[in-house]
Design a protein around this motif. Sequence first.
Motif, PDB file in Angstrom:
ATOM      1  N   LYS A   1       0.838  -1.198   0.000  1.00  0.00           N
ATOM      2  CA  LYS A   1       0.000   0.000   0.000  1.00  0.00           C
ATOM      3  C   LYS A   1       0.879   1.256   0.000  1.00  0.00           C
ATOM      4  O   LYS A   1       1.950   1.281   0.611  1.00  0.00           O
ATOM      5  CB  LYS A   1      -0.904   0.029   1.234  1.00  0.00           C
ATOM      6  N   LYS A   2       0.407   2.280  -0.668  1.00  0.00           N
ATOM      7  CA  LYS A   2       1.119   3.551  -0.647  1.00  0.00           C
ATOM      8  C   LYS A   2       0.716   4.371   0.567  1.00  0.00           C
ATOM      9  O   LYS A   2      -0.409   4.260   1.056  1.00  0.00           O
ATOM     10  CB  LYS A   2       0.812   4.348  -1.924  1.00  0.00           C
TER      11      LYS A   2
ATOM     12  N   LYS B   1      -0.634   7.328   2.643  1.00  0.00           N
ATOM     13  CA  LYS B   1      -1.644   8.357   2.397  1.00  0.00           C
ATOM     14  C   LYS B   1      -1.633   9.383   3.527  1.00  0.00           C
ATOM     15  O   LYS B   1      -1.447   9.036   4.690  1.00  0.00           O
ATOM     16  CB  LYS B   1      -3.041   7.728   2.310  1.00  0.00           C
ATOM     17  N   LYS B   2      -1.859  10.638   3.175  1.00  0.00           N
ATOM     18  CA  LYS B   2      -1.899  11.698   4.180  1.00  0.00           C
ATOM     19  C   LYS B   2      -3.301  11.791   4.783  1.00  0.00           C
ATOM     20  O   LYS B   2      -4.290  11.784   4.054  1.00  0.00           O
ATOM     21  CB  LYS B   2      -1.527  13.046   3.548  1.00  0.00           C
ATOM     22  N   VAL B   3      -3.349  11.882   6.118  1.00  0.00           N
ATOM     23  CA  VAL B   3      -4.649  11.940   6.795  1.00  0.00           C
ATOM     24  C   VAL B   3      -4.634  12.979   7.911  1.00  0.00           C
ATOM     25  O   VAL B   3      -3.584  13.357   8.434  1.00  0.00           O
ATOM     26  CB  VAL B   3      -5.037  10.569   7.397  1.00  0.00           C
TER      27      VAL B   3
ATOM     28  N   LYS C   1       0.096   2.949   7.546  1.00  0.00           N
ATOM     29  CA  LYS C   1       0.660   3.694   6.419  1.00  0.00           C
ATOM     30  C   LYS C   1      -0.137   4.973   6.139  1.00  0.00           C
ATOM     31  O   LYS C   1      -0.325   5.384   4.996  1.00  0.00           O
ATOM     32  CB  LYS C   1       0.744   2.828   5.149  1.00  0.00           C
ATOM     33  N   PHE C   2      -0.605   5.581   7.216  1.00  0.00           N
ATOM     34  CA  PHE C   2      -1.250   6.883   7.147  1.00  0.00           C
ATOM     35  C   PHE C   2      -0.291   7.916   7.737  1.00  0.00           C
ATOM     36  O   PHE C   2       0.133   7.786   8.887  1.00  0.00           O
ATOM     37  CB  PHE C   2      -2.554   6.909   7.942  1.00  0.00           C
TER      38      PHE C   2
ATOM     39  N   ASP D   1      -5.261  13.168   1.902  1.00  0.00           N
ATOM     40  CA  ASP D   1      -5.913  12.192   1.022  1.00  0.00           C
ATOM     41  C   ASP D   1      -7.231  11.735   1.643  1.00  0.00           C
ATOM     42  O   ASP D   1      -8.212  11.512   0.934  1.00  0.00           O
ATOM     43  CB  ASP D   1      -5.001  10.979   0.806  1.00  0.00           C
ATOM     44  N   TYR D   2      -7.211  11.609   2.983  1.00  0.00           N
ATOM     45  CA  TYR D   2      -8.425  11.220   3.709  1.00  0.00           C
ATOM     46  C   TYR D   2      -8.544  12.046   4.982  1.00  0.00           C
ATOM     47  O   TYR D   2      -7.548  12.321   5.653  1.00  0.00           O
ATOM     48  CB  TYR D   2      -8.399   9.732   4.086  1.00  0.00           C
TER      49      TYR D   2
ATOM     50  N   LYS E   1     -13.484  12.620   0.506  1.00  0.00           N
ATOM     51  CA  LYS E   1     -12.292  12.231   1.251  1.00  0.00           C
ATOM     52  C   LYS E   1     -12.600  11.919   2.712  1.00  0.00           C
ATOM     53  O   LYS E   1     -11.736  11.413   3.432  1.00  0.00           O
ATOM     54  CB  LYS E   1     -11.245  13.363   1.193  1.00  0.00           C
TER      55      LYS E   1
ATOM     56  N   HIS F   1      -9.033  -0.734   5.044  1.00  0.00           N
ATOM     57  CA  HIS F   1      -8.199  -0.508   3.860  1.00  0.00           C
ATOM     58  C   HIS F   1      -8.866  -1.066   2.603  1.00  0.00           C
ATOM     59  O   HIS F   1      -8.765  -0.468   1.522  1.00  0.00           O
ATOM     60  CB  HIS F   1      -6.825  -1.139   4.052  1.00  0.00           C
TER      61      HIS F   1
END
Length: 260
Positions: free
Chosen positions: A149-150, A152-154, A180-181, A203-204, A230, A257
Motif C-alpha cells: 500500500k502507498k 496516504k496523508k490523513v 501507512k497513514f 488524502d483522507y 475524502k 483498507h
Amino acid sequence: MEFQDQLQRQQKLNKTPERIISLVPSQTELLVDLGLEEKLLGVTKFCVHPATIRKEKKIVGGTKEVKIEEIKALQPDLILCNKEENTKKMVKELEKIAPVHVSDIHNLEEAYEMIQQYGEIFSVEEKASILIEKIQQEFLDFQQSIQHKKVKKVAYFIWRNPWMVAGGNTFINYLLNLNKFENVYENMERYPAIKLEELREVDYLLLSSEPFPFHEKYIFEFEPYINTEKIKFVDGEYFSWYGSRLKDAFQYFKKFHAEL
C-alpha cells in the motif's frame, strides 16, 4: 509482592489483588478478557465493554473526576489508572486508599508490557501471554496485507467545537503510522485545536466515533474546505484502545483498507 508500573513507580501488595477498581475503559475490557470480571468492583461511566459492565459494577465517576468516598467504601486492593486518561492529582488522592498502577502507552511494545504486568500482578500469566501472542500474530498478518500500500496523508478528528485532531506523541498517531497513514498534524503535540479554514491537504479526513461521536450530519461543516468524498468515518476504539481490543483491531484495519 512488589511491582513497578509504567511510570517506574514501585508499589507493594500483600497478596494477589481480589478487589480491583479500573478507571480506564480499555483496561476494564482487558481485565474481563483476562478472566478477572468477578474481582472487578468499580468502573467509570465510560467503561462500555462488555455492554453489561456498568449495570453489574459500581460506577465511581468518569476518567477525570471520581467519587473518592465511594472508591474508599469499596475497599480496593488495587486501583488501575492511565497517565493520559486520569490526572496526577487523582492518582495522589487514590494512593491514600490503595496501591495504584498507572499505565503509560504509546506503542505496541508498551501495550504488551502492560498486559504482561497485569498477568503477573493478578496471577493470570498464561492468559496474558496467550493474548499478547494473539495480538502479535494479528499484527504480523496485517503488516503483510498492506506491505504494498502507498502512504496516504490523513487528518484524524477527535472533537468538534473546538475542532481537535490527534497530533504526535499519541497512541492514535502510532496506529495511524502502522496503517501507512501519514498524520499531517504529527508535528503538533497531543490533541491540538485547529481551524477548518486552515485544514492541511490530505488524502483522507478521518472522523472518529469517540470521544466525539462524529456521523453523517456533520459532513456539511467540512464542505467549504475539502472534497467530502475524502471523509471517512472510523471506529475510534480500534484507533485508540490499547488493551485486549488490539486483538481485533488489525482485522478492522484490514477491512477499512479494503473499503478505501
